[in-house]
Design an enzyme around this catalytic site. Structure first.
Site, PDB file in Angstrom:
ATOM      1  N   VAL A  71       0.845  -1.200   0.000  1.00 40.26           N
ATOM      2  CA  VAL A  71       0.000   0.000   0.000  1.00 40.26           C
ATOM      3  C   VAL A  71       0.879   1.249   0.000  1.00 40.26           C
ATOM      4  O   VAL A  71       0.590   2.233  -0.682  1.00 40.26           O
ATOM      5  CB  VAL A  71      -0.959  -0.008   1.212  1.00 40.26           C
ATOM      6  CG1 VAL A  71      -1.673   1.329   1.356  1.00 40.26           C
ATOM      7  CG2 VAL A  71      -1.961  -1.144   1.078  1.00 40.26           C
ATOM      8  N   GLY A  72       1.979   1.201   0.741  1.00 40.41           N
ATOM      9  CA  GLY A  72       2.901   2.332   0.731  1.00 40.41           C
ATOM     10  C   GLY A  72       2.456   3.486   1.597  1.00 40.41           C
ATOM     11  O   GLY A  72       2.754   4.649   1.311  1.00 40.41           O
ATOM     12  N   CYS A 129       8.294  -0.446   7.717  1.00 42.30           N
ATOM     13  CA  CYS A 129       7.471  -0.646   6.533  1.00 42.30           C
ATOM     14  C   CYS A 129       8.365  -0.977   5.345  1.00 42.30           C
ATOM     15  O   CYS A 129       9.256  -0.197   5.005  1.00 42.30           O
ATOM     16  CB  CYS A 129       6.639   0.599   6.205  1.00 42.30           C
ATOM     17  SG  CYS A 129       5.693   0.369   4.682  1.00 42.30           S
TER      18      CYS A 129
END
Lengths: 302, 319
Positions: A71-72, A129
């Site tokens: 998704v970033g 992330c």
């Protein structure tokens, strides 16, 4: 919901040891399926200084007993978060962990400073992330870089600070130790494992970002092992996560030494999964032998 | 607050090569199907979860029809076998239970649609259009001269075109392959009003041909469309060139199918107010377009296909 298994995580009372994993809870959408105040805490989606558009689509690919996401960290920015989701959650009586993302040390510091002035209960630093080019995991895979960032954030906030660790390292206990030394009040782990899928018909990666973060039951044994290692090596509480689908899965993490757990991918499959897991875990803990085993695990790791 | 729940398979039948019609009823102790049948609007979809523990994510299927039959409410979904998940689904026998969640998303705005309603569908996008067409037809008052015209595109043999014929004034079909059309013509040989069907082209080729033949009235027209993204893009372009408002039901690779994972975003035009189907706030909303957590941000004009769509005004999308 049964309140007999409250936990205290760095001075914050949780009514049960279950929160959501960042990026899998959305106020309006998840709120249709359960009351966020029924959980020990809700962890919100990573928020940055400015709005981020995230990665191109496709962002999701299914994998055996899991999924990849890239998704970033699409998010509306910290100002919109404070005025919107945070306000709504606090009005509803939820205990809130605000997950913080950044491209640079300055951005993390800015966002934490902004959130320090709000009534968020805790902060969680996303240094793990795998889906953003700058920042994210880059801060969470080198002990010195991580320690410097945590130290800078520690200096601008008195909120209880959780550092979320990446599993994409050789020895996670080294990163855990660095975060603890630099002032983390708690550690959460694991974030997703870097993975990839290729469509054999086209020969091309399924995700537009090429790689993504693997989550779901497929990673649970890795997560349990890492929680076990970290809980024994630090003295701060550990929030364990990775493929928890049921109360029994959650119990496995508590027996590995976690003080609380987060439910992530399960909520994308069954929107009410976080409260179901909390209920199932409560039923398991109501057995005195199970409760004693959890206490013993905490003593061993303390 | 409707949780994911079980439904019972009544029928799981191959209606064309690799295309299945799945009919579901309430299973014991669950009124999920009843709820969907009562609430569903055309254009909405249902999350279908596989029984295999290794395939976790829901398969989002557009609602093809809801039926209040004598034996109880029935939900009809049409899907194609495109991967391991749908291959497994195709093996589930009548009587088996599966878990579903719905109705999800926002459907078509069914009024006002003008005097000439064009239903433009491609492949698996056609069954959901049947539900929309039936609803539009049922709402017409006696004497209403609204004309419903279907333009349907297939890769191979047509399906559901006969069903569309029940509610449309005219149905035009086109197939990309000659073999598909051969079977189709054979199937309809005995019928008096054999449906019009041409071969070797897309649904936009069909539209162009009908316009040049003077067979398509575009005055006071509107378009409802559902199909693969390249087709919807072509429909949007054509509609714009003709000045016809179009609603498109987008397909996307979804994760959760309810708005939490942010996997299926689509870029929308920030300059124009977006008054989509059931969500008529008239502003570009980011992430959470509910009354409780309005988080507007003009600099990121993205919307979730599963939550804010799947039906959008064609002019709102950045194609």
């Amino acid at each position: 919901m049964d309140d007999s298994y409250r936990v205290n995580i760095c001075g914050v009372e949780w009514r049960n040891p279950v929160t959501t994993a960042a990026g899998t809870f959305a106020v309006a959408e998840s709120g249709k399926y359960f009351d966020p105040a029924e959980l020990g805490a809700v962890t919100t989606k990573g928020v940055s200084a400015e709005p981020w558009a995230g990665n191109p689509t496709p962002r999701i690919a299914e994998t055996p007993s899991g999924m990849l996401n890239a998704v970033g960290l699409e998010n509306p920015g910290v100002d919109a978060y404070i005025a919107g989701d945070l306000r709504v959650l606090k009005d509803r009586g939820a205990t809130v962990i605000s997950n913080v993302a950044g491209h640079s040390e300055d951005e993390y510091v800015y966002v934490c400073r902004r959130l320090d002035a709000t009534d968020t209960d805790m902060l969680e630093l996303n240094v793990s992330c795998p889906n953003v080019r700058e920042g994210g995991m880059a801060f969470g895979t080198d002990a010195d870089t991580l320690a410097r960032l945590v130290g800078k954030v520690r200096a601008v906030t008195d909120k209880p600070l959780i550092v979320k660790l990446s599993p994409n390292v050789t020895d996670i206990t080294k990163l855990a130790a660095a975060a603890e030394r630099a002032g983390a009040d708690a550690l959460s782990l694991i974030n997703t494992l870097l993975g990839m899928r290729i469509d054999t018909r086209t020969g091309k990666p399924i995700l537009a970002n090429i790689t993504g973060g693997l989550s779901g039951p497929a990673i649970r044994p890795v997560a349990v092992r890492m929680v076990y290692e970290v809980a024994r090596s630090v003295s701060v509480p550990v929030v364990g996560m990775g493929g928890i689908m049921t109360g029994e899965d959650a119990l496995e993490f508590l027996l590995a030494g976690a003080s609380a757990v987060a439910v992530g991918t399960a909520a994308l499959i069954d929107p009410a999964a976080p409260v179901r897991v909390a209920r199932e875990l409560g039923e398991l803990i109501s057995n005195p032998q199970v409760a004693a085993a959890i206490d013993a695990a905490r003593v061993r790791t303390a | 607050m409707r949780e994911r729940a079980t439904a019972s398979i009544v029928e799981n039948l191959e209606i064309a090569s690799g295309v299945y019609r799945l009919t579901l009823a309430d299973s014991r102790g669950s009124d999920m199907v009843s709820g969907i049948v009562a609430e569903a609007a055309p254009g909405q979809f249902v999350n279908v979860y596989l029984n295999s523990a290794s395939m976790l994510l829901p398969r989002p299927f557009g609602i093809s029809d809801v039926v209040a039959s004598e034996r109880g409410p029935r939900l009809v979904l049409v899907y194609a076998v495109v991967g391991a998940g749908t291959a497994e689904l195709s093996t589930y026998a009548p009587g088996a239970a599966i878990r579903i969640l719905g109705p999800q998303g926002n459907g078509y705005e069914l009024a006002p649609l003008g005097k000439n309603v064009l239903l433009i569908g491609g492949g698996l996008g056609i069954p959901p259009l049947l539900f929309a067409t039936r609803r539009i037809r049922e709402r017409l008052t006696p004497g209403d001269d609204t004309r419903l015209t279907a333009l349907l595109g297939y890769r191979d043999a047509p399906y559901y075109s006969g069903g569309m014929g029940l509610y449309c004034d005219e149905v035009f079909s086109i197939s990309e392959t000659a073999s598909g059309i051969g079977e189709y013509k054979k199937e309809h040989e005995h019928k008096k009003n054999r449906p019009f069907c041409v071969v070797n082209g897309t649904v936009m080729d069909l539209a162009a041909r009908l316009v040049s033949d003077g067979r398509l009235d575009l005055t006071d027209a509107s378009i409802l469309s559902c199909g693969p993204m390249p087709m919807l893009c072509a429909v949007a372009e054509w509609a714009k060139s003709k000045g016809i408002p179009a609603q498109v039901s987008l397909e996307a690779r979804m994760g959760c199918g309810y708005g939490a994972c942010v996997g299926c975003t689509i870029e929308v035009k920030p300059a124009e107010p977006i008054a989509s189907a059931a969500n008529t706030k008239g502003t570009v909303l980011f992430v959470s377009p509910s009354d409780e957590s309005l988080t507007e941000h003009p600099s990121i004009a993205q919307r979730k296909v599963c939550k804010d769509g799947p039906v959008f005004p064609a002019e709102a999308i950045v194609w």
